[in-house]
Design a protein around this motif. Structure first.
Motif, PDB file in Angstrom:
ATOM      1  N   ASN A 144       1.016  -0.939  -0.109  1.00 30.13           N
ATOM      2  CA  ASN A 144       0.249   0.166   0.194  1.00 30.13           C
ATOM      3  C   ASN A 144       1.018   1.163  -0.380  1.00 30.13           C
ATOM      4  OD1 ASN A 144      -2.289   1.920   0.058  1.00 30.13           O
ATOM      5  ND2 ASN A 144      -2.401   1.685   2.560  1.00 30.13           N
ATOM      6  N   GLY A 145       0.666   2.034  -1.110  1.00 26.29           N
ATOM      7  CA  GLY A 145       1.659   3.486  -1.296  1.00 26.29           C
ATOM      8  C   GLY A 145       3.184   3.322  -1.621  1.00 26.29           C
ATOM      9  N   GLY A 170       3.919  -4.578  -7.063  1.00 22.12           N
ATOM     10  CA  GLY A 170       2.855  -4.604  -7.374  1.00 22.12           C
ATOM     11  C   GLY A 170       3.032  -3.210  -6.253  1.00 22.12           C
ATOM     12  N   ALA A 171       1.678  -2.567  -6.415  1.00 19.79           N
ATOM     13  CA  ALA A 171       1.664  -1.467  -5.348  1.00 19.79           C
ATOM     14  C   ALA A 171       0.301  -1.481  -5.166  1.00 19.79           C
ATOM     15  CB  ALA A 171       2.098  -0.201  -6.128  1.00 19.79           C
ATOM     16  N   THR A 172      -0.048  -0.926  -4.904  1.00 20.93           N
ATOM     17  CA  THR A 172      -1.367  -0.059  -4.320  1.00 20.93           C
ATOM     18  C   THR A 172      -1.949   1.092  -4.033  1.00 20.93           C
ATOM     19  OG1 THR A 172      -2.404  -0.979  -2.050  1.00 20.93           O
ATOM     20  CG2 THR A 172      -2.858  -2.532  -3.886  1.00 20.93           C
ATOM     21  N   GLY A 176      -5.243   9.691  -5.638  1.00 25.25           N
ATOM     22  CA  GLY A 176      -5.193  12.168  -5.184  1.00 25.25           C
ATOM     23  C   GLY A 176      -3.331  11.573  -4.562  1.00 25.25           C
ATOM     24  N   GLU A 177      -3.002   9.699  -4.767  1.00 22.05           N
ATOM     25  CA  GLU A 177      -1.607   9.677  -3.870  1.00 22.05           C
ATOM     26  C   GLU A 177      -0.639   9.246  -4.944  1.00 22.05           C
ATOM     27  OE1 GLU A 177      -2.099   7.168  -0.912  1.00 22.05           O
ATOM     28  OE2 GLU A 177      -3.336   8.248   0.827  1.00 22.05           O
ATOM     29  N   GLU A 228      -4.582  -0.513  -8.218  1.00 24.05           N
ATOM     30  CA  GLU A 228      -3.569  -1.978  -7.664  1.00 24.05           C
ATOM     31  C   GLU A 228      -2.552  -1.644  -9.673  1.00 24.05           C
ATOM     32  OE1 GLU A 228      -3.879  -6.718  -7.802  1.00 24.05           O
ATOM     33  OE2 GLU A 228      -5.640  -5.104  -7.318  1.00 24.05           O
ATOM     34  N   LEU A 229      -0.858  -0.936  -8.999  1.00 22.50           N
ATOM     35  CA  LEU A 229      -0.226  -1.778  -9.738  1.00 22.50           C
ATOM     36  C   LEU A 229       0.809  -3.239  -9.973  1.00 22.50           C
ATOM     37  CD1 LEU A 229       1.123   2.694  -8.950  1.00 22.50           C
ATOM     38  CD2 LEU A 229      -0.870   1.549 -10.946  1.00 22.50           C
TER      39      LEU A 229
END
Length: 235
Positions: A144-145, A170-172, A176-177, A228-229
């Protein structure tokens, strides 16, 4: 970040094949889809966006000399191979098969709902070697982040091992972030939002689009909506 360092490959322009049980989209040339401008991106050879119908899948077939990473977006995939490995990988988790000098495997959706996966192939640094398989859960809270390595051949990464100087991350990111990733200009990055829309610099990348990036030392990805990346960093 200059826009000429990014090429966005829109989902609607990807190669497509509908086999009934399998709805496949190809970011790079694969099977009957061939685009001479989209054969590979550095060591990244294949990125398939597959939707597999319930109770169906890929029957046993061989591979060699490829690192095959499966990122499950929805549902679950069940793996069996000629080495005796068997496992079920659920949404958000990852499996890796190092085909090495040869292995036969099957991948089935044994669930009662469609399964959606990204299948990513990376060319190994060296040919041959003993084949292998592994799977691992990656709690989404840990990414996350931030970009979290999921599969990697780079020393120091806590991830499933691959035989290439590359990473799958991976990233979530919440709307806006911004999440950043440090790299080097000689690397080839390929970013796909599994869900959500983002901006990479001034370029918008929507869900299931691909962004091919090189020639930069850092990327910053800002979420337009919750995203989700999945990112590949390869030579």
């Amino acid at each position: 970040m200059e826009t000429d360092m990014i090429e966005v490959r829109r989902f609607g322009t990807l190669g497509a094949a509908d086999h009934g049980w399998l709805d496949a989209r190809h970011h790079f040339s694969f099977a009957d889809y061939h685009d001479p401008e989209r054969v590979n991106w550095g060591q990244l050879r294949v990125w398939n966006d597959d939707t597999i119908a319930p109770r169906s899948g890929f029957p046993p077939h061989p591979h060699r000399d490829m690192e095959i990473i499966t990122y499950v977006r929805k549902g679950a995939i069940t793996h069996r191979d000629s080495l005796g490995n068997e496992g079920r990988t659920e949404a958000g988790d990852v499996q890796v098969m190092s085909a090495g000098n040869g292995v036969t495997h099957s991948e089935y959706n044994l669930e009662d709902e469609p399964t959606q996966i990204f299948q990513i192939w990376i060319i190994p640094d060296e040919r041959g070697g003993e084949p292998g398989w592994g799977a691992r859960p990656f709690p989404k809270a840990s990414r996350n982040g931030r970009f979290e390595p999921l599969a990697s051949g780079i020393d120091g990464d806590d991830a499933l091992p691959i035989r290439a100087h590359a990473r799958v991350l991976g990233a979530t990111v919440r709307a806006g972030e911004t999440v950043a990733y440090e790299t080097s200009p000689d690397r080839h990055l390929y970013l796909v939002p599994a869900i959500g829309s983002v901006r990479v610099g001034e370029v918008q990348v929507d869900a299931r689009d691909g962004a091919a990036i090189t020639g930069v030392s850092r990327i910053e990805v800002t979420a337009i909506e919750d995203a989700e990346l999945v990112l590949v960093d390869a030579r």
